[in-house]
Write an enzyme that holds these catalytic residues in place. Structure first.
Site, PDB file in Angstrom:
ATOM      1  N   GLU A 192      -4.547   3.656  15.511  1.00 51.37           N
ATOM      2  CA  GLU A 192      -3.795   3.548  14.249  1.00 51.37           C
ATOM      3  C   GLU A 192      -4.557   4.268  13.138  1.00 51.37           C
ATOM      4  OE1 GLU A 192      -2.531  -0.498  13.205  1.00 51.37           O
ATOM      5  OE2 GLU A 192      -2.677  -0.022  11.076  1.00 51.37           O
ATOM      6  N   ARG A 200       0.833  -1.210   0.000  1.00 50.19           N
ATOM      7  CA  ARG A 200       0.000   0.000   0.000  1.00 50.19           C
ATOM      8  C   ARG A 200       0.869   1.262   0.000  1.00 50.19           C
ATOM      9  NH1 ARG A 200      -3.856  -3.049  -1.819  1.00 50.19           N
ATOM     10  NH2 ARG A 200      -4.470  -4.661  -0.378  1.00 50.19           N
ATOM     11  N   TRP A 236     -14.191 -11.319   2.329  1.00 45.52           N
ATOM     12  CA  TRP A 236     -13.588 -10.384   3.288  1.00 45.52           C
ATOM     13  C   TRP A 236     -14.581  -9.725   4.255  1.00 45.52           C
ATOM     14  CZ3 TRP A 236      -8.417 -10.608   3.417  1.00 45.52           C
ATOM     15  CH2 TRP A 236      -7.777 -11.138   2.295  1.00 45.52           C
ATOM     16  N   LYS A 289       1.232  -8.380  14.052  1.00 46.52           N
ATOM     17  CA  LYS A 289      -0.056  -8.672  13.417  1.00 46.52           C
ATOM     18  C   LYS A 289      -0.242 -10.186  13.536  1.00 46.52           C
ATOM     19  CE  LYS A 289      -2.380  -8.517   8.872  1.00 46.52           C
ATOM     20  NZ  LYS A 289      -2.420  -7.915   7.535  1.00 46.52           N
ATOM     21  N   LYS A 291      -7.238   0.145  14.836  1.00 44.81           N
ATOM     22  CA  LYS A 291      -7.478   1.030  13.685  1.00 44.81           C
ATOM     23  C   LYS A 291      -8.577   2.033  14.029  1.00 44.81           C
ATOM     24  CE  LYS A 291      -5.937  -1.999   9.973  1.00 44.81           C
ATOM     25  NZ  LYS A 291      -6.072  -2.382   8.554  1.00 44.81           N
ATOM     26  N   GLU A 306      -5.724 -11.951   8.852  1.00 39.03           N
ATOM     27  CA  GLU A 306      -5.560 -12.119   7.409  1.00 39.03           C
ATOM     28  C   GLU A 306      -4.569 -13.225   7.072  1.00 39.03           C
ATOM     29  OE1 GLU A 306      -4.919  -8.010   6.030  1.00 39.03           O
ATOM     30  OE2 GLU A 306      -7.098  -7.837   5.899  1.00 39.03           O
ATOM     31  N   ARG A 353      -1.645  -5.705  17.404  1.00 36.72           N
ATOM     32  CA  ARG A 353      -2.752  -5.222  16.567  1.00 36.72           C
ATOM     33  C   ARG A 353      -4.052  -5.974  16.835  1.00 36.72           C
ATOM     34  NH1 ARG A 353      -2.370  -4.929  10.859  1.00 36.72           N
ATOM     35  NH2 ARG A 353      -2.760  -2.738  10.530  1.00 36.72           N
ATOM     36  N   GLU A 407     -15.169  11.728  -0.576  1.00 35.33           N
ATOM     37  CA  GLU A 407     -16.256  10.866  -0.078  1.00 35.33           C
ATOM     38  C   GLU A 407     -17.476  10.936  -0.997  1.00 35.33           C
ATOM     39  OE1 GLU A 407     -17.941  12.481   3.511  1.00 35.33           O
ATOM     40  OE2 GLU A 407     -18.584  10.518   4.197  1.00 35.33           O
ATOM     41  N   ASP A 446     -11.902  -0.944   8.150  1.00 34.72           N
ATOM     42  CA  ASP A 446     -10.562  -0.832   7.574  1.00 34.72           C
ATOM     43  C   ASP A 446     -10.350   0.464   6.814  1.00 34.72           C
ATOM     44  OD1 ASP A 446      -8.007  -1.476   6.885  1.00 34.72           O
ATOM     45  OD2 ASP A 446      -8.508  -3.008   5.413  1.00 34.72           O
ATOM     46  N   GLU A 453      -4.635   4.294   1.120  1.00 33.03           N
ATOM     47  CA  GLU A 453      -5.095   3.067   0.451  1.00 33.03           C
ATOM     48  C   GLU A 453      -6.515   3.209  -0.114  1.00 33.03           C
ATOM     49  OE1 GLU A 453      -4.921  -0.350   2.989  1.00 33.03           O
ATOM     50  OE2 GLU A 453      -5.798  -1.680   1.494  1.00 33.03           O
TER      51      GLU A 453
HETATM   52  C1  GCV Z   1      -0.634  -4.723   5.778  1.00 35.79           C
HETATM   53  C2  GCV Z   1      -5.752  -4.093   4.767  1.00 35.79           C
HETATM   54  C3  GCV Z   1      -4.756  -3.863   3.663  1.00 35.79           C
HETATM   55  C4  GCV Z   1      -3.554  -4.788   3.797  1.00 35.79           C
HETATM   56  C5  GCV Z   1      -2.938  -4.569   5.185  1.00 35.79           C
HETATM   57  C6  GCV Z   1      -4.014  -4.863   6.225  1.00 35.79           C
HETATM   58  C7  GCV Z   1      -3.516  -4.596   7.640  1.00 35.79           C
HETATM   59  O1  GCV Z   1      -6.361  -5.342   4.621  1.00 35.79           O
HETATM   60  O2  GCV Z   1      -5.363  -4.022   2.421  1.00 35.79           O
HETATM   61  O3  GCV Z   1      -2.624  -4.473   2.783  1.00 35.79           O
HETATM   62  O4  GCV Z   1      -1.814  -5.380   5.378  1.00 35.79           O
HETATM   63  O5  GCV Z   1      -5.124  -4.023   6.010  1.00 35.79           O
HETATM   64  O6  GCV Z   1      -3.761  -3.504   8.129  1.00 35.79           O
HETATM   65  O7  GCV Z   1      -2.888  -5.456   8.225  1.00 35.79           O
END
Ligand code: GCV
Length: 631
Positions: free
Chosen positions: A352, A126, A493, A247, A325, A251, A284, A463, A330, A358
């Site tokens: 965060e 990203r 997702w 992390k 976050k 994912e 995280r 937006e 996200d 992104e």
């Molecule tokens: C670093 C989103 C992004 C991923 C990122 C993830 C995260 O899914 O698309 O690229 O991975 O967030 O914050 O861990």
């Protein structure tokens, strides 16, 4: 030089106060020496006697500074790091022509850092501003840019840098094992001179993958010993290391859940290993089911982080920070504030943000994020206001090896604003943008007026032509750039809007997934009812028919059509406003930004047309104003 120094390019000029003619001080620490050097380079003092700016280095590890007068002298006092922040602040105020008043300043949080998603091969996950300047050809590197990066960080009060991607892979897996100790030590020392601590991301599976153990189970004694010994060696070899960012269970990455353990058991195991070295763990909370079946309407990704972490409040070691976050999903252009940020009572948390744009135009579109950051910091939930509850702040970095560091020249405003707000969350988005604009482009009111105005409006403009009303996730899967209204709809997702020909949105009120209840009774009620839910978040919280009447009487669908037309027209107007600055800003900057605006306008038109025509085809309800809405 093959990169600019951003807001540090401009130096104080014109009539300076008498004390600026001489700069003295007895400084011992590397940061104190850096402060003296910065002031001498910035002020170019020319006298040996007479009024002076005197630096007084005090004992201690704090970061605050004081300014006071003694006769004709100005005194800057504080521990080494404080002197450094004070020096930059002083230079900035002189550049802006502001009065230097006596007073004291201290940062709101002890950790104010940038998280780099840099990979060892030099790519950046990203990343929208070129290649990594921390890694080249599989190895960490330390050069003049490392030092200038640290200067930029310190100049806005930032004090931490996590070097590598949270998705740790390739050679980055060996940052832990001793292979790159020399490089890490060098980077740590260079950053440390400017008060910036070094952090690295580690893989929870490291005992298995690098250590050769049969498991990474956090309760296994051999695993615990492996981490203790690894940390014992690493922290000795890299004295400036502050800790790890992790992390886990996220994912597809391994974590304590892989072994049937809790997030607290996983984080605490690492916390125990780094504790003897004064280290901390940033853990995280981005834990959710990323293999959801789109037909499953019960699972709601927005709920996941709170459901996982809130019950564990109080179980984390005191050197663990839960990294949350800003929103529950996200980094969409508009989400509610993560309820976890106002829930934890006994656990330290770190918010965060994502400066890497992104989902907000990837540094091709202008999108000033300070209003979003302020919205989060000032958000009040049942247990208080975010800015008072959190213990630290971080942001995914937007930087890379491009000449201008951030791809879009105007995206540097986000980096600047993040640093200033991390030091003082009480500042306003307007103040920070005005400072940045004047430091970057000078004082011509035609420039400052245009640039501050467009930056302050830019998030809402973005937006409007992309995903208004909190709907989110209509971007192209994978790249996350450009429109694809159903791109994520039947994917795994958990990012659904569930639009049909009649309705759109996920019901997250009490009759739906119940996500709104995570905000406690009062706020939960307000988000949970359609009438009281803030309109900008309406489709985040509710599923509504297209004929639903908004407060101003328009139908929901008409509002979405209108937003796309209006947002796009505003993007076109911003591009024209920039064009009018030709000759008033440096030519190279003018041309770079003009190129970005051309792409922004192209992309805004694409968003407008793709989303509007998709909705028209789905609903067969035309635009009331008869504008062309299908391609
Ligand atoms: C670093 C989103 C992004 C991923 C990122 C993830 C995260 O899914 O698309 O690229 O991975 O967030 O914050 O861990």
């Amino acid at each position: 030089m093959d990169y600019s120094l951003l807001w540090l390019e401009r130096k104080p000029a014109g009539a300076l106060p008498a004390w600026a003619g001489r700069v003295t001080g007895e400084v011992r620490s590397p940061q104190g020496r850096a402060a003296l050097r910065e002031l001498r380079e910035g002020l170019k003092p020319s006298r040996e006697t007479g009024p002076a700016l005197r630096l007084l280095e005090e004992q201690g590890k704090g970061e605050s500074f004081r300014l006071f007068r003694e006769g004709e002298d100005l005194i800057l006092a504080g521990p080494g790091k404080g002197l450094l922040y004070g020096a930059f602040r002083l230079l900035e105020k002189l550049t802006l022509g502001e009065e230097i008043l006596p007073g004291e300043s201290a940062p709101a949080y002890p950790i104010r850092m940038l998280d780099h998603w840099d990979n060892a091969d030099g790519s950046i996950e990203r990343g929208y501003a070129g290649k990594s300047f921390f890694f080249r050809e599989g190895k960490p590197i330390c050069d003049a840019r490392t030092r200038d990066y640290a200067r930029l960080m310190a100049s806005v009060g930032l004090n931490g840098c996590c070097l590598n991607n949270v998705n740790v892979s390739g050679e980055a897996l060996y940052l832990l094992t001793g292979k790159y100790d020399r490089e890490l030590r060098e980077i740590g020392e260079t950053l440390g001179e400017y008060g910036v601590s070094l952090w690295i991301c580690v893989s929870f599976a490291a005992p298995l993958e690098q250590g050769g153990l049969p498991t990474a189970d956090p309760l296994d004694p051999t695993v615990r010993r492996w981490w203790r010994e690894t940390c014992g060696r690493l922290f000795k070899a890299v004295p400036d290391l502050a800790g790890f960012l992790v992390k886990a269970d996220s994912e597809g990455r391994a974590g304590p859940h892989t072994y049937g353990r809790t997030q607290a058991e996983g984080a605490n195991m690492l916390a125990e290993a780094v504790k003897p070295h004064g280290g901390s763990i940033l853990w995280r909370c981005f834990v959710y089911n990323c293999t959801q079946d789109w037909r499953d309407q019960k699972t709601d990704r927005a709920r996941a982080q709170y459901d996982t972490f809130a019950p564990l409040d109080g179980q984390f070691a005191d050197n663990v920070y839960l990294q949350i976050k800003n929103g529950p999903v996200d980094f969409q252009v508009r989400e509610p504030v993560s309820p976890l940020l106002v829930r934890l009572e006994k656990t330290k948390s770190i918010v965060e943000f994502q400066l890497a744009q992104e989902y907000t135009g990837q540094q091709w579109h202008v999108c000033y994020l300070a209003p979003l950051m302020k919205e989060v910091l000032d958000f009040t939930g049942p247990a208080g206001t975010v800015k008072d509850r959190i213990s630290a702040v971080c942001a995914v970095s937007s930087t890379g090896g491009d000449f201008n560091w951030t791809g879009h020249d105007l995206a540097a405003a986000n980096l600047y604003a993040f640093g200033r707000l991390a030091w003082d969350p009480g500042l306003s988005a307007e103040e920070t943008v005005r400072e940045w604009t004047r430091l970057t482009y000078g004082d011509d009111p035609r420039v400052t007026g245009t640039v501050t105005d467009m930056l302050l409006r830019s998030r809402e403009v973005y937006e409007r032509y992309t995903v208004p009303l909190g709907i989110g996730w209509m971007c192209v899967p994978g790249t996350h750039y450009g429109p694809s209204p159903e791109g994520y709809e039947y994917d795994r997702w958990g990012t659904y809007h569930r639009a049909t020909c009649r309705e759109i949105g996920v019901e997250r009120g009490p009759s739906g997934t119940g996500f709104s209840e995570q905000y406690g009774p009062e706020l939960g009620r307000s988000y949970g009812a359609i009438e009281t839910c803030p309109e900008e978040l309406l489709l985040f919280f509710h599923r509504l028919p297209y004929a639903y009447r908004m407060k101003d009487g328009r139908t929901l669908l008409q509002r979405i059509y209108d937003d796309h037309f209006a947002g796009c027209a505003e993007a076109e107007a911003m591009a024209e406003a920039w064009d009018a600055l030709e000759g008033l800003v440096p030519e190279d900057a003018f041309l770079r930004v003009r190129e970005r605006f051309r792409e922004q306008v192209r992309s805004a038109r694409e968003w407008r047309d793709v989303i509007n025509s998709w909705l028209y085809r789905l609903t067969l309800i035309p635009d009331e104003r008869g504008r062309p809405i299908y391609l």
